[in-house]
Write an enzyme that holds these catalytic residues in place. Sequence first.
Site, mmCIF file in Angstrom:
data_model
loop_
_atom_site.group_PDB
_atom_site.id
_atom_site.type_symbol
_atom_site.label_atom_id
_atom_site.label_comp_id
_atom_site.label_asym_id
_atom_site.label_seq_id
_atom_site.Cartn_x
_atom_site.Cartn_y
_atom_site.Cartn_z
ATOM 1 N N ASP A 92 58.095 42.774 31.427
ATOM 2 C CA ASP A 92 58.024 44.152 31.921
ATOM 3 C C ASP A 92 56.735 44.402 32.704
ATOM 4 O OD1 ASP A 92 60.300 44.313 30.298
ATOM 5 O OD2 ASP A 92 59.145 45.092 28.609
ATOM 6 N N GLU A 119 68.258 50.371 32.880
ATOM 7 C CA GLU A 119 66.962 50.701 32.295
ATOM 8 C C GLU A 119 65.892 50.237 33.286
ATOM 9 O OE1 GLU A 119 66.313 48.712 28.590
ATOM 10 O OE2 GLU A 119 66.298 46.706 29.465
#
Length: 309
Positions: A24, A181
């Site tokens: 991420d 997401e």
Amino acid sequence: MEITHFKTAKGIYSNPVVLSDAPDPTIIRAQDGNFYLYSTGVGIHRSADLVKWIRVGEAFTEVGKPKWEPGGGLWAPDINYIDGQYVMYYSMSVWGGTQTCGIGVATSDKPEGPFTDRGKLFRSNEIGVENSIDPFYIEDNGKKYLFWGSWFGIHGTELTDDGLALKEGAEKQKIGGTAYEASYIHKRGKYYYLFTSMGSCCEELKSTYTTVVGRSENLWGPYVNKSGGRMLDNKHEIVIQGNAFFKGPGHNSEIITDKDGDDWIFYHAWEVANPSRGRQALMDKIIWENDWPVIKNKTPSSTSEAPVF
């Protein structure tokens, strides 16, 4: 026959560029001229050229770590420079805690930290969006906004002028469907581009994570694919998907432009040859074709020409 070797002015790099678990990723070019990459954890790496990265530490001291979600991990940070300080939004959650997870904010005078936690912005059950993780901050027309969401729609809302709280009375608005997401919005020319990830992120070499995109002429959408299908209806264009060498490429970073005007995007993936390293950070160049972002072959590169700084 004599073989002639041509050497270009640009260097060559190999993926992954961060040879350790760095999922991420979020990136910023700091005031000192260096790039800083923050990842779930929240570990910090530094680089002068986007290719050679060194780990410089943790965003929080052990004592200073956020504590508002007991036992929660710090996931998917988003780093920004706002009004003279580094502002990091972060997710805090226990695995499966889709109602109690939420998003907080922390600040520091230095990109390498330590960061001071400013506390929780909201939990899922406070803002009415299940699984409220994966924050992304953007400024547009003098206003500050936060977007977030994971599998229950991508939403956004306005922040206060300092970016450290929700603006009183601001309403949330949905811009992406339930397949997504890890949202990131990039403005280029007349278009806003909503990058998201879909599929499974965390099943090692079985991961199906894929990076996708839609575009709009308005920050709030509708974001559409090339055929006009809306991301609100889970329609999109594929940007990066797995190949024989890397699986589950997704959760991309901010786009960084080099001295030659080329755009570069970071994301994480599982390396088939080294799955024990976790989700390493990879980098690829974006090519713009008819105002759409394209990665060569729509898959991670193994080697490529390096950015120029």
